[in-house]
Design an enzyme around this catalytic site. Structure first.
Site, PDB file in Angstrom:
ATOM      1  N   GLY A  31      28.230 -11.420  18.433  1.00  0.00           N
ATOM      2  CA  GLY A  31      26.859 -11.490  17.924  1.00  0.00           C
ATOM      3  C   GLY A  31      25.931 -12.151  18.922  1.00  0.00           C
ATOM      4  N   HIS A  37      24.200  -6.358  25.463  1.00  0.00           N
ATOM      5  CA  HIS A  37      24.988  -5.702  24.407  1.00  0.00           C
ATOM      6  C   HIS A  37      24.409  -4.323  24.087  1.00  0.00           C
ATOM      7  CE1 HIS A  37      25.782 -10.064  23.361  1.00  0.00           C
ATOM      8  NE2 HIS A  37      26.992  -9.592  23.476  1.00  0.00           N
ATOM      9  N   ASP A 150      31.526 -10.958  32.155  1.00  0.00           N
ATOM     10  CA  ASP A 150      32.780 -11.692  31.915  1.00  0.00           C
ATOM     11  C   ASP A 150      33.883 -10.973  32.688  1.00  0.00           C
ATOM     12  OD1 ASP A 150      31.990 -13.759  29.853  1.00  0.00           O
ATOM     13  OD2 ASP A 150      31.193 -11.932  28.964  1.00  0.00           O
ATOM     14  N   SER A 186      24.419 -14.647  25.665  1.00  0.00           N
ATOM     15  CA  SER A 186      24.059 -15.218  24.356  1.00  0.00           C
ATOM     16  C   SER A 186      23.767 -16.709  24.497  1.00  0.00           C
ATOM     17  CB  SER A 186      25.201 -15.018  23.368  1.00  0.00           C
ATOM     18  OG  SER A 186      25.495 -13.655  23.273  1.00  0.00           O
ATOM     19  N   ARG A 187      24.322 -17.320  25.516  1.00  0.00           N
ATOM     20  CA  ARG A 187      24.143 -18.764  25.703  1.00  0.00           C
ATOM     21  C   ARG A 187      22.778 -19.113  26.297  1.00  0.00           C
ATOM     22  NH1 ARG A 187      29.271 -21.284  25.290  1.00  0.00           N
ATOM     23  NH2 ARG A 187      30.888 -19.710  25.175  1.00  0.00           N
TER      24      ARG A 187
HETATM   25  O1  PAF Z   1      32.781 -11.313  25.175  1.00  0.00           O
HETATM   26  C1  PAF Z   1      32.792 -11.643  23.981  1.00  0.00           C
HETATM   27  O2  PAF Z   1      31.768 -11.642  23.311  1.00  0.00           O
HETATM   28  C2  PAF Z   1      34.103 -12.066  23.331  1.00  0.00           C
HETATM   29  O3  PAF Z   1      34.898 -12.774  24.214  1.00  0.00           O
HETATM   30  C3  PAF Z   1      34.883 -10.890  22.708  1.00  0.00           C
HETATM   31  C4  PAF Z   1      35.328  -9.897  23.765  1.00  0.00           C
HETATM   32  C5  PAF Z   1      34.012 -10.195  21.681  1.00  0.00           C
HETATM   33  C6  PAF Z   1      36.138 -11.415  22.000  1.00  0.00           C
HETATM   34  O4  PAF Z   1      35.821 -12.328  20.994  1.00  0.00           O
END
Ligand code: PAF
Length: 279
Positions: A31, A37, A150, A186-187
């Site tokens: 979220g 996203h 990531d 998100s941070r």
């Molecule tokens: O990248 C993320 O938001 C999380 O690490 C994930 C892949 C949804 C797993 O909780």
């Protein structure tokens, strides 16, 4: 857009589509959605017939309970963004649904698990791969989309997929940046205006390395990037490194096939990561 909260309801919804050979994509998220996203949903829509986005703040991947508590949860805004992005199904399970009982999970993700983020966040990738496996079991997607921001997470998920011999295709999607270069995260919501300014040194140092990659040695570039970051007020560097993108081990040979520069730092109270592919 359908909102589903249980694995049983999700399976019931997806089963006829699978039988009809529809291609299903999963975009797992925690979220607090942003343009990064939204870009994953857009990529997923191009490659699949149906896009499922999961929203689940996974407790087992947090190594700091305060970090888990303060993780942003703007649910209504998230749902609106997913609707606008053309997502078909949102899967929003509870913690009890995903973890009916505490689980012991320990799989071999290889030596790279313990490097970089793994060194700073012990057990983090066991938690990430555990929940992603549970989401894969629930959705059984043909494709799953993750952000390259990531970088190590994508690698660890690929290792998990290999470990269980799963058929899902993992797609790593380019980092989406603010106009000023800051990688979307998100941070970022926790950054003050001053933090935001200071945080720009992360993408600037990566750009510097990429722009000077041909003319300078790797050791020199790493040292210059670290100097740039250490000179920035409010920024505490955890690491800046250039590594082999498969082993995550530091590389000094510029002709090595798959090089990536990775950085992590605390900016004010917020820990940020970023990276750039060098070929
Ligand atoms: O990248 C993320 O938001 C999380 O690490 C994930 C892949 C949804 C797993 O909780």
């Amino acid at each position: 857009m359908k909102i589903i909260k249980t694995i049983a309801a999700l399976k019931m919804l997806l089963e006829p589509l699978k039988r009809a050979q529809q291609k299903i994509a999963l975009v797992p998220t925690m979220g607090a959605l942003h343009k990064g996203h939204v870009s994953l949903i857009a990529m997923a829509k191009k490659q699949a017939d149906l896009v499922v986005c999961s929203i689940f703040v996974n407790p087992t991947q947090f190594t700091d309970t305060k970090d888990l508590e303060k993780y942003p949860r703007p649910l209504e805004h998230d749902i609106q963004q997913l609707e606008e992005a053309g997502c078909d199904v949102v899967f929003m399970p509870s913690v009890e649904e995903m973890y009916p009982q505490p689980e012991t999970w320990q799989i071999n993700l290889g030596a790279a698990e313990f490097l970089l983020e793994g060194e700073f966040r012990k057990g983090h990738y066991q938690g990430v791969t555990q929940i992603v496996k549970k989401l894969f079991d629930a959705v059984e997607p043909d494709l799953a989309f993750f952000g390259q921001k990531d970088f190590q997470q994508v690698l660890m998920i690929e290792k998990m997929v290999e470990h269980f011999n799963l058929e899902v295709k993992i797609v790593s999607c380019p980092i989406i940046r603010e106009n000023d270069g800051l990688a979307m995260s998100s941070r970022n919501i926790h950054l003050t205006a001053a933090d935001h300014e200071h945080a720009l040194v992360l993408s600037k140092s990566l750009e510097y390395v990429r722009n000077n990659f041909k003319s300078k040695a790797i050791e020199e570039l790493v040292s210059e990037a670290k100097t740039m970051i250490n000179a920035e007020p409010g920024v505490a560097l955890d690491y800046f490194t250039i590594v082999n993108g498969e082993t995550l081990l530091p590389e000094t040979d510029k002709n090595a096939p798959y090089l990536v520069a990775l950085v992590a730092a605390k900016v004010g109270e917020t820990r940020l990561i970023d990276n750039m592919l060098l070929h």
